[in-house]
Design an enzyme around this catalytic site. Sequence first.
Site, PDB file in Angstrom:
ATOM      1  N   VAL B  43     -34.813 -28.394  -6.860  1.00  0.00           N
ATOM      2  CA  VAL B  43     -33.933 -27.144  -6.632  1.00  0.00           C
ATOM      3  C   VAL B  43     -33.068 -27.653  -5.427  1.00  0.00           C
ATOM      4  CG1 VAL B  43     -33.788 -25.027  -5.814  1.00  0.00           C
ATOM      5  CG2 VAL B  43     -35.200 -25.516  -7.707  1.00  0.00           C
ATOM      6  N   CYS B  44     -33.754 -27.845  -4.315  1.00  0.00           N
ATOM      7  CA  CYS B  44     -32.904 -27.908  -3.209  1.00  0.00           C
ATOM      8  C   CYS B  44     -31.836 -29.207  -2.924  1.00  0.00           C
ATOM      9  CB  CYS B  44     -33.946 -28.067  -2.008  1.00  0.00           C
ATOM     10  SG  CYS B  44     -34.998 -26.389  -2.028  1.00  0.00           S
ATOM     11  N   GLY B  45     -32.014 -29.978  -3.830  1.00  0.00           N
ATOM     12  CA  GLY B  45     -30.879 -31.025  -3.694  1.00  0.00           C
ATOM     13  C   GLY B  45     -30.112 -31.012  -5.120  1.00  0.00           C
TER      14      GLY B  45
END
Lengths: 179, 158
Positions: B43-45
């Site tokens: 998710v975060c990248g």
Amino acid sequence: MTQLIPPVSIIDNSYGNPAALIELVEFGDYECPYCGRAYPIVKNIQKILGSDLKFVFRNFPLRKIHPNAFPAALATEAAARQNRFWEMHDIIFENQRSLDADKFIQFGVILGLDPDRFKTDMQDQVLMAKVSKDFESGLRSGVNRTPTFFINGIKYEDHWSDYHLLEHLRSVLGELSVK
Amino acid sequence: MLPIGILAPDFELFSTPDQKLRLSELKGKKVVLAFYPADWSPVCGDQMSLYNEMGKYFARHNAMVVGVSVDSKWSHLAFIEDRHFHFPLLSDFEPKGEVARLYQVYDAGTGESKRALYVIDENSVIRWSYLSPVGINPGADGILNALEEIDNLKMVIQ
């Protein structure tokens, strides 16, 4: 080399020596687990580099997947109005896995904030716009994941985990000190 | 990659399990065509999660983003639901990678699309493109600059 746009200014929340040789900027999301992992790493770097480091945090909340990230960012900005930005920043990361709307109010109480003022500031459009500006600055600066770091205005593309970031900052500091 | 200045080749792919989207239906809007290797990156990248936060910035330029990968429409459906995406993901599934090949971004070695961006203007002309290292989310700065440049140029001409 991707550059930080706009550069750090007085509207940013910064910690440490304003004239430090190294300016480290983190784009982070309070609900992002990687940012949670980076939190103690940055703390340690601050401790070790001391007055050689100025640290700035800009918000990059992915609101659609992290519903508490934007309110968390607002809570830090509201706390900043009572000079408790970093205290709120810390307590949120230290409780990252159990965030919800009530928690921010509780954190305000723990930090001794004026509760009415804090609640009002949490709804302030000006602060919402400030968080959105941070996000836009991240988009402009090529932020592609959280956390993303900038060192003296240049995007840091390498690993930040363990001691990688500290080692890199030390080498930057070494070069700057020679000059 | 296809050259800048040519008409974007038209195609039609499933955007949901029972609906297809044809590129030429989007004429009159700018289109950010984002080819990516596969659904379900962290998710975060994640490139698509980033674009998902950018609705108002795309709207400001009369633009929309469309993701394309070789994943099936069912994988896309689950990915869209999981990440709350507000834009279509097209399934370049059968014949596999045909549209990626058409846009010269297919990686036959992995059987996936490369990570590549095209910005297409309101008249379906390719105006900007970018091939990213496959493991790296290219972010949004290049796209925003390209959209701005198209609009700025229009103001100069008018």
